[in-house]
Scaffold this motif. Structure first.
Motif, PDB file in Angstrom:
ATOM      1  N   LEU A 115      33.519   3.513  49.301  1.00 45.04           N
ATOM      2  CA  LEU A 115      34.499   4.947  48.270  1.00 45.04           C
ATOM      3  C   LEU A 115      33.859   4.917  47.309  1.00 45.04           C
ATOM      4  O   LEU A 115      33.977   5.663  46.354  1.00 45.04           O
ATOM      5  CB  LEU A 115      35.062   3.401  47.451  1.00 45.04           C
ATOM      6  CG  LEU A 115      36.674   2.965  48.685  1.00 45.04           C
ATOM      7  CD1 LEU A 115      37.076   1.613  47.498  1.00 45.04           C
ATOM      8  CD2 LEU A 115      37.388   3.995  48.166  1.00 45.04           C
ATOM      9  N   TYR A 157      44.046   3.579  52.306  1.00 41.43           N
ATOM     10  CA  TYR A 157      43.663   2.849  51.692  1.00 41.43           C
ATOM     11  C   TYR A 157      44.231   1.435  51.318  1.00 41.43           C
ATOM     12  O   TYR A 157      45.694   1.839  51.295  1.00 41.43           O
ATOM     13  CB  TYR A 157      43.525   3.766  50.183  1.00 41.43           C
ATOM     14  CG  TYR A 157      42.815   4.978  49.891  1.00 41.43           C
ATOM     15  CD1 TYR A 157      40.739   4.282  49.624  1.00 41.43           C
ATOM     16  CD2 TYR A 157      42.792   6.048  50.679  1.00 41.43           C
ATOM     17  CE1 TYR A 157      40.438   5.560  49.397  1.00 41.43           C
ATOM     18  CE2 TYR A 157      42.674   7.103  50.333  1.00 41.43           C
ATOM     19  CZ  TYR A 157      40.837   6.614  49.863  1.00 41.43           C
ATOM     20  OH  TYR A 157      40.036   7.736  50.144  1.00 41.43           O
ATOM     21  N   PHE A 204      43.748   8.932  45.594  1.00 44.56           N
ATOM     22  CA  PHE A 204      42.504   8.727  45.445  1.00 44.56           C
ATOM     23  C   PHE A 204      41.254  10.121  46.136  1.00 44.56           C
ATOM     24  O   PHE A 204      42.275  10.298  46.866  1.00 44.56           O
ATOM     25  CB  PHE A 204      42.249   7.365  46.586  1.00 44.56           C
ATOM     26  CG  PHE A 204      42.387   6.325  45.853  1.00 44.56           C
ATOM     27  CD1 PHE A 204      41.644   5.522  45.610  1.00 44.56           C
ATOM     28  CD2 PHE A 204      43.714   5.817  46.723  1.00 44.56           C
ATOM     29  CE1 PHE A 204      41.920   3.920  44.778  1.00 44.56           C
ATOM     30  CE2 PHE A 204      44.383   4.514  46.357  1.00 44.56           C
ATOM     31  CZ  PHE A 204      43.314   3.386  45.224  1.00 44.56           C
ATOM     32  N   ILE A 261      40.556  -3.259  45.696  1.00 44.40           N
ATOM     33  CA  ILE A 261      40.707  -2.906  46.518  1.00 44.40           C
ATOM     34  C   ILE A 261      40.539  -2.284  47.769  1.00 44.40           C
ATOM     35  O   ILE A 261      39.361  -2.851  47.818  1.00 44.40           O
ATOM     36  CB  ILE A 261      40.137  -1.362  45.864  1.00 44.40           C
ATOM     37  CG1 ILE A 261      40.837  -1.367  44.392  1.00 44.40           C
ATOM     38  CG2 ILE A 261      40.325  -0.365  46.722  1.00 44.40           C
ATOM     39  CD1 ILE A 261      40.753   0.071  43.683  1.00 44.40           C
ATOM     40  N   THR A 300      34.369   7.467  44.299  1.00 46.54           N
ATOM     41  CA  THR A 300      35.769   8.389  44.702  1.00 46.54           C
ATOM     42  C   THR A 300      36.443   7.677  43.075  1.00 46.54           C
ATOM     43  O   THR A 300      35.976   7.213  41.641  1.00 46.54           O
ATOM     44  CB  THR A 300      36.783   6.765  45.914  1.00 46.54           C
ATOM     45  OG1 THR A 300      35.792   7.530  46.928  1.00 46.54           O
ATOM     46  CG2 THR A 300      38.105   7.201  45.101  1.00 46.54           C
ATOM     47  N   ALA A 321      35.068  -1.712  51.843  1.00 50.74           N
ATOM     48  CA  ALA A 321      34.907  -0.492  51.704  1.00 50.74           C
ATOM     49  C   ALA A 321      33.968  -0.269  50.526  1.00 50.74           C
ATOM     50  O   ALA A 321      34.144   1.313  50.682  1.00 50.74           O
ATOM     51  CB  ALA A 321      36.704  -0.421  51.257  1.00 50.74           C
ATOM     52  N   ASN A 370      38.121  11.315  46.856  1.00 50.00           N
ATOM     53  CA  ASN A 370      37.298  10.902  48.178  1.00 50.00           C
ATOM     54  C   ASN A 370      36.615  12.046  48.448  1.00 50.00           C
ATOM     55  O   ASN A 370      36.683  12.852  48.845  1.00 50.00           O
ATOM     56  CB  ASN A 370      37.742   9.860  48.772  1.00 50.00           C
ATOM     57  CG  ASN A 370      36.555   8.915  49.195  1.00 50.00           C
ATOM     58  OD1 ASN A 370      35.694   9.080  49.212  1.00 50.00           O
ATOM     59  ND2 ASN A 370      36.665   7.670  50.383  1.00 50.00           N
ATOM     60  N   VAL A 393      39.945  -0.726  52.350  1.00 46.28           N
ATOM     61  CA  VAL A 393      40.439   0.214  53.960  1.00 46.28           C
ATOM     62  C   VAL A 393      40.416  -0.357  54.417  1.00 46.28           C
ATOM     63  O   VAL A 393      40.164  -1.293  54.955  1.00 46.28           O
ATOM     64  CB  VAL A 393      38.911   0.973  53.624  1.00 46.28           C
ATOM     65  CG1 VAL A 393      39.340   2.540  52.634  1.00 46.28           C
ATOM     66  CG2 VAL A 393      38.341   0.586  53.688  1.00 46.28           C
TER      67      VAL A 393
END
Length: 131
Positions: A96, A64, A114, A52, A99, A92, A116, A54
């Motif tokens: 996050l 994302y 997500f 994962i 999140t 990232a 967040n 960004v």
């Protein structure tokens, strides 16, 4: 006449302050975990987990990213939940913290969502966000 001068005694070292508990980087809902399991099983080759991250994209600035990870990188943050492994790109992590990753299925669309707490806004189409 004798005068005595007392030498100041060194101060005792201060006790270290207790550290605040580190906030959990991400939470994964059971539905999202099941979907990730299904994706990894359907891939047909060894997979370390889902990465994962960004990236800069869209009208609000950040988006994302999810991709299969063939191996774990040394600086990845690892989140293990419900039998899955998420590898968070170190760049990232700050975006996050806190999140929640979920998976939603609706009549016309399905996908990972997500939630967040760091987001300050989203674009109208929902593809990107800013913090």
């Amino acid at each position: 006449m004798t005068t005595t001068t007392e030498t100041p005694k060194p101060a005792a070292p201060a006790a270290p302050r207790p550290r605040r508990p580190r906030p959990q980087l991400m939470m994964v809902t059971p539905l999202a975990a099941e979907r990730v399991k299904g994706l990894i099983e359907g891939r047909g080759k060894p997979t370390a987990g889902i990465r994962i991250g960004v990236r800069t994209k869209g009208c609000s600035g950040l988006s994302y990213t999810l991709e299969f990870a063939d191996k774990q990188e040394p600086m990845d943050e690892v989140i293990e939940a419900s039998g899955i492994k998420l590898l968070v790109d170190p760049k990232a992590s700050l975006f996050l913290i806190g999140t929640e990753m979920d998976y939603e299925e609706e009549k016309l669309k399905s996908g990972f969502v997500f939630r967040n707490p760091n987001e300050k806004g989203r674009c109208g189409c929902g593809e990107s966000f800013h913090v």
